[in-house]
Write a protein that holds these residues in place. Sequence first.
Motif, short mmCIF file in Angstrom:
data_model
loop_
_atom_site.label_atom_id
_atom_site.label_comp_id
_atom_site.label_asym_id
_atom_site.label_seq_id
_atom_site.Cartn_x
_atom_site.Cartn_y
_atom_site.Cartn_z
N GLY A 2 57.07 32.06 34.73
CA GLY A 2 56.44 31.56 36.29
C GLY A 2 55.59 33.29 36.91
O GLY A 2 54.38 32.41 37.23
N LEU A 3 55.29 34.26 36.47
CA LEU A 3 55.18 35.19 36.93
C LEU A 3 53.56 35.01 36.06
O LEU A 3 52.95 34.89 37.15
N VAL A 4 53.52 35.21 34.95
CA VAL A 4 52.60 34.80 34.69
C VAL A 4 50.87 33.64 34.96
O VAL A 4 50.40 33.71 35.35
N VAL A 5 51.74 32.55 35.13
CA VAL A 5 51.09 31.25 36.04
C VAL A 5 50.94 31.31 36.57
O VAL A 5 50.08 30.22 37.83
N SER A 6 51.47 32.25 37.72
CA SER A 6 51.18 32.30 38.68
C SER A 6 49.74 32.39 40.15
O SER A 6 48.62 32.44 38.15
N THR A 7 49.71 31.04 40.49
CA THR A 7 48.09 31.19 40.63
C THR A 7 47.71 32.55 41.91
O THR A 7 46.27 32.27 42.44
N MET B 50 53.05 35.22 42.71
CA MET B 50 53.27 36.66 41.91
C MET B 50 54.60 37.05 42.82
O MET B 50 55.17 37.50 41.77
N TYR B 51 54.13 37.54 43.45
CA TYR B 51 55.17 38.58 44.67
C TYR B 51 56.80 37.55 43.58
O TYR B 51 57.85 38.79 43.40
N PHE B 52 56.82 36.10 44.33
CA PHE B 52 58.35 35.96 44.14
C PHE B 52 58.98 35.87 42.29
O PHE B 52 60.48 36.44 42.65
N PHE B 53 57.90 35.72 41.90
CA PHE B 53 58.31 35.35 40.46
C PHE B 53 58.02 37.29 39.65
O PHE B 53 59.71 37.63 39.41
N THR C 299 44.51 33.04 46.46
CA THR C 299 44.42 32.81 45.07
C THR C 299 43.73 33.55 43.90
O THR C 299 42.62 33.91 44.14
N PHE C 300 43.46 33.81 42.59
CA PHE C 300 43.71 34.50 41.94
C PHE C 300 42.08 33.91 41.98
O PHE C 300 40.97 34.29 41.86
N VAL C 301 42.22 32.56 40.81
CA VAL C 301 40.61 32.57 40.71
C VAL C 301 41.06 30.89 40.97
O VAL C 301 41.53 30.18 40.63
N ASP C 302 39.18 30.91 41.13
CA ASP C 302 39.21 29.16 41.49
C ASP C 302 37.66 29.08 41.64
O ASP C 302 36.99 29.27 42.30
N ALA D 183 44.66 40.40 39.06
CA ALA D 183 43.95 40.74 40.04
C ALA D 183 43.18 41.62 39.97
O ALA D 183 42.86 42.30 40.79
N TYR D 184 42.01 42.00 39.26
CA TYR D 184 41.71 42.75 38.70
C TYR D 184 40.16 43.50 40.16
O TYR D 184 39.95 44.27 40.59
N PRO D 185 39.94 42.46 40.53
CA PRO D 185 38.84 42.72 41.26
C PRO D 185 39.26 43.04 42.87
O PRO D 185 38.37 44.22 43.01
N ILE D 186 40.61 43.42 42.78
CA ILE D 186 40.97 44.53 44.29
C ILE D 186 41.28 45.95 43.58
O ILE D 186 40.81 46.30 44.57
N TRP D 187 40.63 45.79 42.24
CA TRP D 187 40.80 47.08 41.57
C TRP D 187 39.81 47.92 42.22
O TRP D 187 39.47 48.51 41.74
N LEU D 188 38.44 47.05 41.89
CA LEU D 188 37.26 46.95 41.44
C LEU D 188 36.82 47.35 42.55
O LEU D 188 37.38 47.36 43.53
N THR D 189 35.15 47.89 42.78
CA THR D 189 34.45 47.99 44.23
C THR D 189 34.17 47.43 45.14
O THR D 189 34.30 45.89 44.00
N VAL D 190 34.05 46.64 46.31
CA VAL D 190 33.77 45.31 46.65
C VAL D 190 32.20 44.82 46.16
O VAL D 190 32.94 43.56 46.52
N ASP D 191 31.55 45.88 45.35
CA ASP D 191 30.61 44.49 44.42
C ASP D 191 30.81 44.80 43.67
O ASP D 191 30.01 44.59 42.24
N GLY D 192 32.41 44.83 43.20
CA GLY D 192 32.99 44.25 41.69
C GLY D 192 32.23 45.25 40.49
O GLY D 192 32.37 45.09 39.02
N SER D 193 32.52 46.81 40.92
CA SER D 193 31.38 47.50 39.67
C SER D 193 33.38 47.82 39.99
O SER D 193 34.26 49.15 40.54
N THR D 194 33.14 48.80 37.66
CA THR D 194 34.32 49.20 37.63
C THR D 194 34.43 50.98 38.26
O THR D 194 35.39 52.48 37.99
#
Lengths: 515, 672
Positions: free
Chosen positions: B136-141, B146-149, B210-213, B292-303
């Motif tokens: 369930g954690l793996v397929v969380s949307t 994900m927090y629940f699982f 939502t992670f990805v859509d 949730a990689y985008p959260i760890w990036l900068t706001v413009d998506g750089s690493t």
Amino acid sequence: MNNIQDYVSALELLKPHICLAITILIVSVWNLFFPAAKRFTPFICLAGLGLAAVQLLPQFLIAPIALFGSGPYGLYTVDNLSVAFGLVVCGVGAIVVLMTMGLEHQFGENRGEFYTLLLIAVLSVMFLAGTTDLIMLFVALETLSLSCVLLTGLTKRDRKSNEASLKYLLSTAAVTATLLYGLSFVYGLTGSTNYYIIHEKLVQYTAIEPKLIIYFMTVLILSAVGFKLSAVPFHMWTPDVYEGAPTPVTAFLSIGSKAGGFVVAMRLLSFVFGSAYAEWGVIVAVLAMASMIVGNLVALSQTSLKRMLAYSSIAQVGYMLIGIVALPKDGMPALMFYIIVYAFMNLGAFAGAILFANETGSDNINDLAGLMRKRPLLAIGLSICLVNLAGLPIPPAGFLAKVFIFWSGVQLQSPIGWALVAVALVTSVPAIYYYCRPVIKMVVREPSEKVLALPAERVDQVDSQLWPALALAFCVIGIIFGSTMVSQFMEVSSKAVGPMTTPPKLGALPGPFAN
Amino acid sequence: MLENSGVLFSTAPMIVLAPFLVGAIIILFARFNKTLSMALSVGAVTYGFFHSLLLLNALRQEPHLGPWQTNIDWFVSSSFKLSMGVLVDNLAAVMLIVVCTVSLLVQIYTHGYMREDPGYSRFYAYLSLFTGSMLGLVVSTNLFEMYFFWELVGVCSYFLIGFWWFKPTAAAACLKAFVINRIGDFGFLVGILMFLGATSGFWQGHSILTFVDPQSSFDLTNAIKWAAEHGTLTTASLSVIAIIMFMGPMAKSAQAPLHVWLPDAMEGPTPISALIHAATMVAAGVYLVARAYPIWLTVDGSTQSVALAVVAWVGGFTAFMAATIALSQNDIKRALAWSTVSQLGYMFVGLGVGAYASGMFHLFNHAFFKAMLFLCSGAVIHGLHGEQDMRQMGGLFKKMPITAWCFLIGTISISGVPGFSGFFSKDAIIDKAMHFNIGPLAGLIGPLMLFTAFLTAFYMFRMFFMTFTGEYRGKAHPHESPLAMTAPLMVLAVPSILSGYLGVNPQALLGALSGHAQALPDVFTAFLHQSFLYMGAEPEFEVPNLLGMGISTVVAFSGIALAFMVYTRGLGINTWVKQTLPQVYQFSLNKWYFDELYMGVLQKIILPVYTAVWTLVDKVLIDGVVDGTSIATVGTGEVLKYTENGRGQSYAMVIFACVAGLALIFYFFPRG
């Protein structure tokens, strides 16, 4: 005068209350006339509460109607809020009755009195829920307080119970004084006891500038509300009373009479004193923060399950008060949702404590160790309630209740909101610890002596444990429903706290002051 | 063959539901029948395995099918829509395979390992529930789901650590895992709420977080973009949120300083250590960061973000620290646990330096060989009737050859010997870490990882030599385990050798060897990148770095050689260190004194302060008014002062005083 048909249709709105009143009358004399049929008393109570609830249900979502009119407004209003709280308190009452059914020996000859008083308390909360007049408010509040005091002292031979009752009475008296003082200010300022008139007058008055009198008035009234809610610093009675009272009574006090406090707070603060939000918002926020901090920290060091639940209920009130502060931002539906879910989880925890105490005579958390191995269903049920109280998402009713209410605090976008949510989040960490400690003990610890001494589980035999177990099962089912049908619960909650500002249509039932 | 892909995807929720259902059935009905419990539990996860395999295949053949998701509205209001759903995309499919494979093999192994345990059926029920929660954690949307699982796998983990409740150490370990994970999850939740607070305007009417859509583009990437445009989020504040949220992965994936629970969790049965505390649950933290990689990036998506640098450093430090601790541990399971902590550190370094594919690749490889190593250790413990101390082992190669060969394969793989799976992923991480350039000490992290690789090779072969070579030093009568236990080992040996080849392109490697270096796509990265399209249309494939590989190889072999000299040829470095540098040895043996530090802080600072504060409050404010006695007597029981007189009056007095005080304070206090 209106014609008789209107009169009857107005009177029909009071059917739930009448049902309950008749039940009270029957229960109070039942033991006297039918001493042999004593054991049916709780069933009569359940029937009365059930009937009242059934009568209440169709009243949800009807247009608000005011009853006992004097002038254009009424003493009592039937609206979504009063119906919702009526239903909550009927449910609470029924669960509490179920809980007592294994424990009746505690009350000895006073069995009938116990149920009478409990139902009176339930009825007074129902009246509190619909009160739109200060006189009515005072009468209902006093009825609730006095019946609670008597309930607390019902186990006459128990010294703790007696002392708790006395303390409760004395502090109630003090708060009655402050409340009356506050109400007299309100009356003096506005010249009326009706919520709607007071509201209008206060809008004009607060528009000028803040006055000491407004602070004083709100604080005086808040002291009474805070006392009912056992919010810090008006909580001193709580530990003693919760500890001394018989456990089912404690369960009722922790949610039944609190529901009464909340409905008063909702109506008074959000509507009547709505224009003085700037004044009371900060005060309620401070009460909330103090409650969260004190309640959680003190609950941390408790070794008795009952006392732990008592102190933690102080903390829970702190969380719920966020909803009132966040009133401009959807705080009220969140609060209503919290109250419903809290009723289930808290009563469930008390039912678990009662089940355990009935068998072992102990409510020490350490004695719970290893319960999973002897009474798996009890351990699982109690665990679900405790874990939900802690706000862990398993299943997520309690968690969502917290998220919604914290979220409403965040939405305030003000320093008060941030501070409230920050305090709430930080203090919820010790809360998780003390709520989950019994759970961990039950599941992974070696069984305690008390648990080892328990006989093997008998499934073939119906015993006195059945009814409290039913109460626990009911609460767990409630939690599961609260977790899965969140949208529906929330919808009901928002309907319940819907706009109170429009004066209701006046029903045909005349009030005592009618000309 | 893919006409049915519609059905294939729409039945994907069954993968998660089946184990839950089975778990409930076992608890309610089947717990008295051992064979039935086992068959149900294994059946559910076998189904999950094949279904996941089909999903993976479908996504590979027709990339446009993913990401596929279905959602049920769980709670809807005007400002807030919370959903529960199933998301199948490439990243999730890879994790599904890992979880199902390891869970399946561990469940088969359990049949042999727990055969005589009275809790056999209950164990299978827990295993099923855990597998369901993990899937369930793996397929969380979304983050909330994900927090629940996340909590649910945590709960299963506590139950399973404390499975042998009659061991006091197991109960203590369970409590420790619980407390540490609470701290982490608190941060996780606060992070979620802060992120939601910053982006709340964005999700109007759509499922929050939502992670990805790609269809409606209401997902994390666009939320961050929106928030940056509307000024509610800057790179700095996003980094703060990410770092707070990272507390969750830190606790779950045992990263310093929240790592202390994992080695103690080895008190649970060994199949649990293999499944939960090596391959799946502890990798959930890594998965969360990747998901949730985008959260760890900068706001413009750089690493180039501070948050990723923190991830890299936490991982790097943990990898090194755990490796130094593993050097001196004598309990075979605990030594393996420290190696798990260290390898998880590598994964975070991979994610932290921007090599998300390498990080996930290491997770993928590690799951197989580490699960196998744990199962091998379980077979050894089983064969020695519960002995876990490596000093009481030795010479087991002849007694249990299958176990020994499998352990050797795992050891070679984790040590980074070329040709085995661990080499490829670890080398890729080290290679990227060498180019890390955020922060003042960025250049250190690559060499540190390289040195850690050396330590890894050394301590892993130390374990192997101490356990399987030389003379038997114990008193039991070792024997090889039954087929139910050895078969999963042999199956796991296959990916432990081969899974690494998914992550390299043989042509690129051959080209580099023959002097025609070119960057060619490899299967794993190309597949995984479909879930990271916000990072750019094409992943950056690198030219194989032969020099780096060469250095890695030399480092691995020198570690192995040193272990060989010390533990089979009697080179006395270990005793020399013990005698001449006792502080260093003790520092490692006592796990850098983290436990002592925490207990010290708790007992010497937190509890006394708590007691003192409350004594003060009690004396000054409450004494004689409120019954606060229990507060001051933490741990010594309650004393109720029921006999005192005059409480009633003081109650009233306090109420009046509070009323007057509050009114005055708020009157003089300026209005907010």
